[in-house]
Scaffold this active site. Structure first.
Site, PDB file in Angstrom:
ATOM      1  N   SER A  30       0.869  -1.175   0.000  1.00  0.00           N
ATOM      2  CA  SER A  30       0.000   0.000   0.000  1.00  0.00           C
ATOM      3  C   SER A  30       0.907   1.227   0.000  1.00  0.00           C
ATOM      4  O   SER A  30       1.795   1.329  -0.838  1.00  0.00           O
ATOM      5  CB  SER A  30      -0.947  -0.041   1.198  1.00  0.00           C
ATOM      6  OG  SER A  30      -1.914   0.991   1.122  1.00  0.00           O
ATOM      7  N   HIS A  37      -2.524  -1.199  -3.345  1.00  0.00           N
ATOM      8  CA  HIS A  37      -3.711  -0.395  -3.095  1.00  0.00           C
ATOM      9  C   HIS A  37      -3.561   0.946  -3.804  1.00  0.00           C
ATOM     10  O   HIS A  37      -2.546   1.624  -3.651  1.00  0.00           O
ATOM     11  CB  HIS A  37      -3.907  -0.179  -1.599  1.00  0.00           C
ATOM     12  CG  HIS A  37      -4.353  -1.417  -0.897  1.00  0.00           C
ATOM     13  ND1 HIS A  37      -4.244  -1.579   0.469  1.00  0.00           N
ATOM     14  CD2 HIS A  37      -4.915  -2.566  -1.354  1.00  0.00           C
ATOM     15  CE1 HIS A  37      -4.727  -2.770   0.813  1.00  0.00           C
ATOM     16  NE2 HIS A  37      -5.122  -3.383  -0.273  1.00  0.00           N
ATOM     17  N   ASP A  70      -4.018  -3.984   6.664  1.00  0.00           N
ATOM     18  CA  ASP A  70      -4.302  -4.722   5.434  1.00  0.00           C
ATOM     19  C   ASP A  70      -3.311  -5.864   5.296  1.00  0.00           C
ATOM     20  O   ASP A  70      -2.126  -5.732   5.611  1.00  0.00           O
ATOM     21  CB  ASP A  70      -4.185  -3.788   4.216  1.00  0.00           C
ATOM     22  CG  ASP A  70      -5.190  -2.655   4.264  1.00  0.00           C
ATOM     23  OD1 ASP A  70      -6.380  -2.939   4.124  1.00  0.00           O
ATOM     24  OD2 ASP A  70      -4.778  -1.501   4.453  1.00  0.00           O
TER      25      ASP A  70
END
Length: 344
Positions: free
Chosen positions: A14, A41, A133
């Site tokens: 991310s 992401h 995440d």
């Protein structure tokens, strides 16, 4: 018992992940006997240059994944924007299913599907990012006999994702990004017995089905988990806790949230509501000023006194709310606040 090797590497990143991904693929050998699948992401709209960036960064070709594309050793396949990248048997699939932690593509969706499809053939890699995440997906990979590899938190631009995975899952390797390529190449050659994989936990299968077959799941009365009393930030529906004690949630639409992502989304919604309230109060001040001026011009002292009281009450409310927001160090939203410079 038939043997295979660890021929599927799934990578999630991310914030701060592009540099880590470039460093990782630079260390992979040209003869890597495994497919590499990547989820970064990213915002849903717009284009992504990630395949071109990774293609130039190392010896392996990098492309956007397509539905039906076979798993090909020696290739890096990247999730396209606004689509979950999934593994179904020996092929990739793309899904426009519900977001997870506000993301599509989502790291957890890729990891979970790979765990189901590949079992011990899978190595998941968690790189730089915020919040938690990748934790649920790494847990699923570990439950099916796969390996978990994590970028050293000290080496990550944003250590949140690596740190959270390490809190919940035993990692097989914790290395700086520059050492991950060689380690993954070594792990990819390890022999495994896919038939010996532990069974897939039922909730993992159900969550994978929600993302993969989302059109047939929406509105399903057989909700996963138990009602939590929380509200989905995406659709305002009721969130169910996926499994007791997991602190992971899904709504009836299918949006998924980890506890940290849910708290972050609730905080964002709270801040947005406060700035909206401030803007509304400032508009009320301006309107009260005009009504006061109009009443005075008409010589209506009674109405003027009424509007004067309303104006003073609104100004006090603006001062209190603006002071609270500025004390929290919150930046003014890009759209601005109607008369912030006038009432500060």
């Amino acid at each position: 018992m038939a043997e295979a090797h660890r021929d599927l590497i799934v990578v999630g990143a991310s914030a701060g992940g592009v540099e880590a991904l470039r460093t990782l693929v630079a260390g992979l050998p040209a003869e890597l006997p495994a497919t590499v699948a990547v989820v970064l992401h990213m915002p849903a709209g717009g284009a992504s240059a990630l395949p071109a960036i990774l293609d130039r960064s190392g010896p392996l070709p990098a492309v956007f994944a397509r539905s039906g594309m076979p798993l090909t050793p020696g290739q890096v396949c990247v999730a396209p924007p606004d689509h979950h990248l999934l593994v179904v048997e020996d092929r990739f699939a793309l899904s426009h299913g519900p977001t997870e932690n506000g993301h599509r593509p989502a790291v957890d969706a890729l990891f979970r599907s790979a765990a189901i499809a590949g079992g011990p053939r899978v190595t998941c890699v968690v790189l730089s990012g915020v919040l938690d995440d990748g934790v649920a997906g790494a847990v699923a990979v570990r439950a099916r006999g796969g390996l978990v590899v994590v970028q050293s938190p000290a080496d990550a631009l944003h250590p949140g994702m690596p740190e959270n995975v390490l809190r919940h899952v035993r990692a097989d390797r914790v290395l700086p990004a520059a050492e991950l390529g060689a380690a993954l190449a070594e792990l990819a050659r390890e022999r495994v017995a896919p038939s010996s994989a532990p069974p897939t936990p039922p909730q993992v299968e159900q969550e994978d089905r929600i993302v993969r077959d989302w059109r047939g799941i929406v509105g399903d009365t057989h909700m996963i988990g138990e009602a939590s009393g929380y509200t989905c930030p995406d659709c305002n529906g009721v969130l169910n806790e996926v499994h007791p004690g997991t602190l992971r949630f899904r709504c009836q639409i299918g949006h998924a949230w980890s506890v940290e992502a849910l708290a972050q989304a609730q905080g964002d919604a709270f801040e947005k509501a406060l700035w909206t309230a401030l803007r509304t109060l400032e508009e009320k001040v301006r309107l009260s000023e005009r009504m006061l001026e109009n009443a005075r011009a008409r010589g209506d002292g009674r109405q003027a006194a009424r509007y004067q009281g309303r104006l003073e009450e609104s100004v006090r409310a603006v001062d209190v709310l603006r002071g609270f927001l500025l004390a929290r160090g919150e930046p003014v939203p890009e759209e601005g606040v109607a008369s912030g410079d006038q009432l500060g």
